[in-house]
Each structure stands twice: as structure tokens, then as C-alpha cells.
Design an enzyme around this catalytic site. Sequence first.
Site, short mmCIF file in Angstrom:
data_model
loop_
_atom_site.label_atom_id
_atom_site.label_comp_id
_atom_site.label_asym_id
_atom_site.label_seq_id
_atom_site.Cartn_x
_atom_site.Cartn_y
_atom_site.Cartn_z
N HIS A 52 0.83 -1.20 0.00
CA HIS A 52 0.00 0.00 0.00
C HIS A 52 0.87 1.26 0.00
O HIS A 52 0.56 2.25 -0.67
CB HIS A 52 -0.91 -0.02 1.23
N GLU A 55 2.15 1.84 -3.45
CA GLU A 55 1.05 2.33 -4.29
C GLU A 55 0.90 3.84 -4.15
O GLU A 55 0.64 4.56 -5.13
CB GLU A 55 -0.25 1.63 -3.90
N HIS A 56 1.06 4.35 -2.94
CA HIS A 56 1.02 5.80 -2.72
C HIS A 56 2.27 6.49 -3.27
O HIS A 56 2.19 7.55 -3.88
CB HIS A 56 0.90 6.10 -1.22
N GLU A 132 -3.98 8.14 7.84
CA GLU A 132 -4.99 7.26 7.25
C GLU A 132 -5.34 6.13 8.20
O GLU A 132 -6.51 5.76 8.35
CB GLU A 132 -4.49 6.70 5.91
#
Length: 425
Positions: A52, A55-56, A132
Site C-alpha cells: 500500500h 502504491e502511494h 490514514e
Amino acid sequence: MTNELYTAKKTTLPNGLIVVSEAMPQVRTAAVGVWVKSGSRVEPAEVNGISHFIEHMVFKGTARRSAEQIAQEADALGGHLDAFTAKELVCFNMKVLDQHLPEAFDILADLVTAPAFRDADIEKERAVITEEIKMEEDNPEYLVHELLSQNFWHGHAIGRPILGTVKTLGRFNHDVVTDFHQRWYAPNRMVVCGAGHLEHERLVELAAAKLGGLKAQSDGHRDSAPQARARLTTRSKKDLEQVHLCVGAPACPLPDERRYAVSLLANILGGGMSSRLFQRIREKEGLAYAVFADVQAYRDTGLMTVYAGTARETAQQALHLILMEMRRLKKEPVAVEELQRAKDNLKTSLMLSLESTTARMSNLARQEVYFGRFFNPDEILAAIDAVSAEQVQAAAQEFFQAGLLGATVLGHLDGLEFSRDALEC
């Protein structure tokens, strides 16, 4: 009946990269995605969340483009650039007018092959994803599902959070991120998929030009199928107004032939306004506003969840009613009318979801990853129609067993007691 508009095609490049596409000549847009067979499941525990994180990070800039240039070029195309990370996949995708497909693919290829991973950007993104994680901790519906997954698959990577933890985020640096990216963002671990107003041969040419020079990596990752752990866990959060319940039962893997029976079982149990849980818990008893069932299927396992948000004083009653409806599905075959209603609902939802080029592209990519073949819509509709009441009941009897069920209860729990015996089914 054959759907003559269904024209899925597949090509494998010499370096192992798979290119699949489906022509939709009736539209003027095209959706294209680069799918990576990564995700949180392949991560070592000490770097949980790195898929993840990467991905960012790719949107922070590449060797050719700054973060601002990536955004400007995507906006100039009028396109929608997006990405997501799941347990077993990572996807980068873009939807544009058909004439802009080459430019869109150039952006995607740049993102996945040449991220800069600058130290300053890593520090900034670490802070962003920490927020987040905190945001999701404040979302009780997300949190109760996440806690259930972690406990249900305890000890296996598939149970770990996709976002990682604040502790694991602290271990990410340029070398760690780069090493993971180089290992997993390899052509033999990627699928390029397109759907819409496009030509397969042209998409293959674009993929070969931008990704054909990548070198394949040896595939040394193997893990065992996760084993379900039937647990009832509670977590008290005094600031919550509701008690949030999530019951989990094992389900069949995505490639399993029983997947249609399991999907219908979930639909009948809690898939819509006419479902048993909606009618009983919300409409008849007035115990919850939100109550629903869902299925998460993976390559070698699956998980069916039932969620309800209710008042403290009715939490035990709501849990009892959920288990009661599960027992009833084991004992009594579904009536013909109820089964047909579930089939019609499932088929309509499926067909509506496939009307967009992005959804069609995503469906095609998952079929390639999990099945290695393509199912046209008529084939899927026929498979749903073929499911019998006996097959739905057999699925309930197999998966709704007391020794296999898990549950998580989240909320202001002072004075409330939940025991493992509550999951007798």
C-alpha cells in the site's frame, strides 16, 4: 446464447507480461490498468503495509515526472487516474477517451517502472498513511471488519491490515521500498488489462514498447492456505454510540465452483432490502439501520461476514438473530421464490456493474489472475441460474458451523458479556 460483443483476447510477451483486453465498440472511452500480483498477503510481517505504501509513493514522482506533472498530465487528458491495494493485488488504472489511450498508458507505465522513492517523500508519505490508519481507527464499521479479519486469520499474512501499522511504517526507507518494488513489480507478476473502444493489437504494442524490456524475476514466494480460527473477540470504545457486530464464517476460494452458491447464500442472508437479516433485524425488530452480509474471496480461501450496528441494550439480541437465521438456512431449503429473487438480484447487480469500461477491465483482470481464462456474461448468468436450493443449503451446512464461526464486538461494552457459546450455530 452467445454474446457476440464479447471479444476478450490475451497475449503473453516474451518476458512473461500478460496483456488482456476486451473490445467494447459501442463506447468511446477506454480503461487500462496495470495489475501487480502483490498485495498485503505477500509481505513479511516486519514490513506489513509496504504494498500500500508503494502504491502511494509512485504518485510522488518518477524519473521523468514530478508529482505535479503526473497530476497535470492526467487532468489534461480529462482522465480518471486511480490506484488501490488489496490482499492479493495492486492496481493502477486510468480511464480516458479512446484517442488518449497511448498517453494514458505512458503515464501508468512510468508510475509502475520508474518511481523515484525520494527520502523526503517517504517521510511525508509515512505521515500521511499514519493519519490514514488513525482515520480508519475512527471508522467503527471498517474497524470491526478489520479486527474480525485479523482474528479470523490470526497468524497468517492474509489477516494482516493492508495499511500496515504505525510500527511497520517506521521501518520503511529507500532501500526497503526499492527492494520490494524491484522484486514484485516484475513483468511475470503483472497483467496489463484494457477494456473499451480499443484494439488488442495496439494495446500489445504499447505494453511491449513500455514494459517489454523489463526482466522477469524468479517466483520464490509460496505460502500455505490460511486456516480459520473461530474466536469471539471484544473491544471496548466508550466514545461509540452503537455496538458494532461482525460475524465471520469461512467461504470457498474465488476459483471454486461453489462460488455462485455461496454468493446466493450471502445475498439471501443479508444482500438487500428483501434479505432475511434486513427484514428481521431492521424491518421487524427495528434493531439496526445497517445490516448486511458480504463475501471476500481469495485464491485459496474465503470469508463471509455479517455486519450490524445496534444499540448497547439490543446487541446480544441482534447477535442471537443473526445466528438464528444462519441456523435456519442450514435446516430448511430456500423457497423457490426466494431463491429466484436472489438470483435476479445478483444477475442484475452483475450486469449493471459491467456497463462501465473500468468495471469491465477490472473483471477481466481478475478472471485472468484467478482463473487464467475468461467468462462471458452469458456464461456467468447461466451458472447463477443453475444453482439449486440444495446447493445453497449445502453451502450453509458446510460453512455455518459453530466450530468455524468467529465474531468481533466493538463499542461501549461496559456491563455487556459475550461468550463463545453465543456462536453456537
